[in-house]
Design an enzyme around this catalytic site. Sequence first.
Site, short mmCIF file in Angstrom:
data_model
loop_
_atom_site.label_atom_id
_atom_site.label_comp_id
_atom_site.label_asym_id
_atom_site.label_seq_id
_atom_site.Cartn_x
_atom_site.Cartn_y
_atom_site.Cartn_z
N ARG A 260 37.84 41.06 36.49
CA ARG A 260 37.34 41.73 37.59
C ARG A 260 38.21 41.18 38.91
O ARG A 260 38.18 40.16 39.26
CB ARG A 260 35.99 41.16 38.03
CG ARG A 260 35.25 41.75 39.13
CD ARG A 260 35.15 40.97 40.33
NE ARG A 260 34.38 41.60 41.44
CZ ARG A 260 34.32 41.02 42.48
NH1 ARG A 260 35.14 39.96 42.81
NH2 ARG A 260 33.59 41.37 43.40
N ASP A 262 39.14 40.59 42.61
CA ASP A 262 38.59 40.63 43.80
C ASP A 262 39.25 41.12 44.81
O ASP A 262 40.28 41.07 45.03
CB ASP A 262 38.23 39.17 44.22
CG ASP A 262 37.57 39.04 45.42
OD1 ASP A 262 36.44 39.36 45.69
OD2 ASP A 262 38.26 38.54 46.42
N ALA A 263 38.45 42.09 45.64
CA ALA A 263 38.91 42.73 46.94
C ALA A 263 40.24 43.09 47.08
O ALA A 263 41.10 42.66 47.64
CB ALA A 263 38.55 41.44 48.05
N VAL A 264 40.65 44.01 46.21
CA VAL A 264 41.79 44.63 45.99
C VAL A 264 42.14 45.30 47.37
O VAL A 264 43.54 45.55 47.63
CB VAL A 264 41.91 45.66 44.65
CG1 VAL A 264 41.64 45.01 43.58
CG2 VAL A 264 41.27 46.82 45.02
N GLU A 299 37.27 45.54 42.64
CA GLU A 299 36.25 45.22 43.87
C GLU A 299 37.10 46.08 44.84
O GLU A 299 38.29 45.42 45.04
CB GLU A 299 35.74 43.96 44.24
CG GLU A 299 34.95 44.04 45.23
CD GLU A 299 34.81 42.76 45.93
OE1 GLU A 299 33.85 42.64 46.65
OE2 GLU A 299 35.47 41.89 45.94
N PHE A 326 26.67 52.69 46.08
CA PHE A 326 25.48 52.74 45.49
C PHE A 326 24.76 51.63 45.82
O PHE A 326 23.32 51.94 46.06
CB PHE A 326 25.64 52.60 43.69
CG PHE A 326 24.53 52.99 42.98
CD1 PHE A 326 24.21 54.11 42.57
CD2 PHE A 326 23.63 51.46 42.90
CE1 PHE A 326 22.90 54.31 41.56
CE2 PHE A 326 22.40 51.84 41.95
CZ PHE A 326 22.17 53.13 41.28
N HIS A 327 24.94 50.36 45.72
CA HIS A 327 24.08 49.48 46.36
C HIS A 327 23.52 49.63 47.81
O HIS A 327 22.45 49.40 47.88
CB HIS A 327 24.69 48.20 46.29
CG HIS A 327 24.12 46.80 47.04
ND1 HIS A 327 24.30 46.64 48.34
CD2 HIS A 327 23.18 45.95 46.69
CE1 HIS A 327 23.41 45.57 48.74
NE2 HIS A 327 22.89 45.21 47.69
N HIS A 392 26.74 38.83 43.97
CA HIS A 392 26.85 37.41 44.84
C HIS A 392 27.18 37.85 46.38
O HIS A 392 26.45 37.04 47.38
CB HIS A 392 27.99 36.76 44.20
CG HIS A 392 29.30 37.33 44.41
ND1 HIS A 392 29.87 38.14 43.58
CD2 HIS A 392 30.33 36.90 45.47
CE1 HIS A 392 31.21 38.68 44.07
NE2 HIS A 392 31.35 37.68 45.23
N ILE A 395 23.95 39.26 48.33
CA ILE A 395 23.14 38.08 48.61
C ILE A 395 23.60 37.17 49.32
O ILE A 395 22.90 36.84 50.69
CB ILE A 395 22.33 37.54 47.28
CG1 ILE A 395 21.97 38.59 46.35
CG2 ILE A 395 21.30 36.47 47.52
CD1 ILE A 395 21.31 38.03 44.93
#
Length: 614
Positions: A260, A262-264, A299, A326-327, A392, A395
């Site tokens: 995964r 991160d933050a591409v 991401e 979506f979230h 993560h 939240i």
Amino acid sequence: MYPEISLGATCLGQGRCRFLVWAPRAQKVEVRLVWPAERLVPLEKNSQGYHHAIVQKVESSTQYLFRLDGDTERPDPASRFQPGGVHAPSEVVSGDFPWNDACWFGLPLEDYILYELHVGAFTSEGTFDAVIPHLGSLKELGITAVELMPVAQFPGNRNWGYDGTYPFAVQNSYGGPQGLKRLVNACHHNGMAVVMDVVYNHLGPEGNYLSDFGPYFTDQYKTPWGTAVNFDGPHSDNVRRFFIENALYWVTEFHIDALRIDAVHAIFDFSAKAFLEELALAVHQQAKHLNRRIHIIAESALNDPRLVRPRALGGYNLDAQWNDDFHHALHTLLTGERFGYYQDFGKLRHLTKAYRDGFVYSGDYSAFRQCRHGNSSRDIPARRFVVFAQNHDQIGNRMGGERLSTLISLEGLKLAAGSVFLSPCIPLVFMGEEYGETAPFPYFISHSDKALIENVRQGRREEFAPFKWQGVPPDPQDEKTFLQAKLNHNLRYQGHHRILFDFYKELIRIRQEIPALSVLDNDQMRVREEENENVIILSRWGASGDVVVIFNFKKAQATVNVFLSSGRWKKRLDSAEKRWQGPGSRMAHDIVSNGQVALTLQPHAVILLINEKE
């Protein structure tokens, strides 16, 4: 193909070790062996700035530093282990491990049920080995893929992992390389894939000595976390090699099944062949070489479908990406929150569009960003999106790190779970979510630089300003902030927590058993909203039957007319039933339809109806 000559220290057998470091800024590099015996060995430099040597009488566990131009001493940028932390010597690590996963070939991404966990907070011990006894519970739940937040060496012993400074070194306080291998081996033994969260957009500030070796970073761009990695400037070929080799190291040496990234959106690269495309190509080639399924998941905050489009269509051919839209659409419907980036959401149509198209913002004006945002993903299959009700970031980037379990009712939590697992996308659960864990997950660090600590504190306060939360965020440096994030696994067996766990387990079982739900394709789906009743109706179909899912986001009963094809339908799931500690269902178990049926739903209920073909 995995490079034959790897960066860092490689054990060659019979007491020989090859050292290779890219250090174009140094005229002379020596390796200083500091334990068990002191020695200084010069390395040979080539025209590309690589320094190398094969050194005799070097065994696994030997500790060393690189000496640059006879003066500065630094740990190895490609260190495999930092037993004393980010400022201490590196350690030579043997690749030997008694793997017993020879028959493990990975899983199709469509079969992934992701479970994201933080190794330090998942158990009281905070180690890889301490995770292993919990794998049985995750398997019982139905989890098929364990996703680890970053485990590359970071400062101190508590951190989210995104401040890592040694991309190849496995965190010492978690159990180091051998501990990670034991966990991966155990996951595979339990039929679960392992996803590694890796950070290629920046390195943390403390213990980051890469600039002493070469131009790993560039001043052309800035990330929210500091200087950007040099992926498109002078010498960037060798920087790319460093990070691509890192990705291949994880999937080869540690048998990792997916990365995964991160933050591409903070990977700045204007070259004709993007780093991400090159990375995906290298990993997919290595997957063929290893005869395993290996996936790349991004991401991104850009809502850019090019990430997952095939190379032939101008994309980077990554396998999937997280869908924050979506979230946000789901969270605002459940909580009513409308501040910060949530101001762009809150309508039923937003979640409907997320189901149908993927991205909610696909060129639309974003009030939060004050500009148009995103591009259409309507042509992207649902199986290329990872969706979630919690993770993560969502939240931890709240003022107090509150989970949904402290913000909404049990009925709302069941509705959230149904919204994720009955979607045609890849579902992700954040650790403890499955039983309604109440421990917060705030941001935490353990830096040693006082100025850096204060900068982090100030940065957190500024980050929360748009949300207009009252109070002061927990001190990220305070150990109490970390300790309060530890899970209480015993909750799973108590009261409504046990009910929620069983509900998650049932959702996953249904998803895996019913063919119409296991087809992750939005072409075999129809979705519509009943705005007046605050209800979404999701119809999906497959070769062996049809399903209809009804989500009531209203805090009161709702009555809707639902199209059900003629015939007999069965109620397969109803979150309002007493068995799920609901208020009691208003719907019959068997429904005979002539095409249109009026159904009454309890507040915040999710219902699944099935019509199996004979």
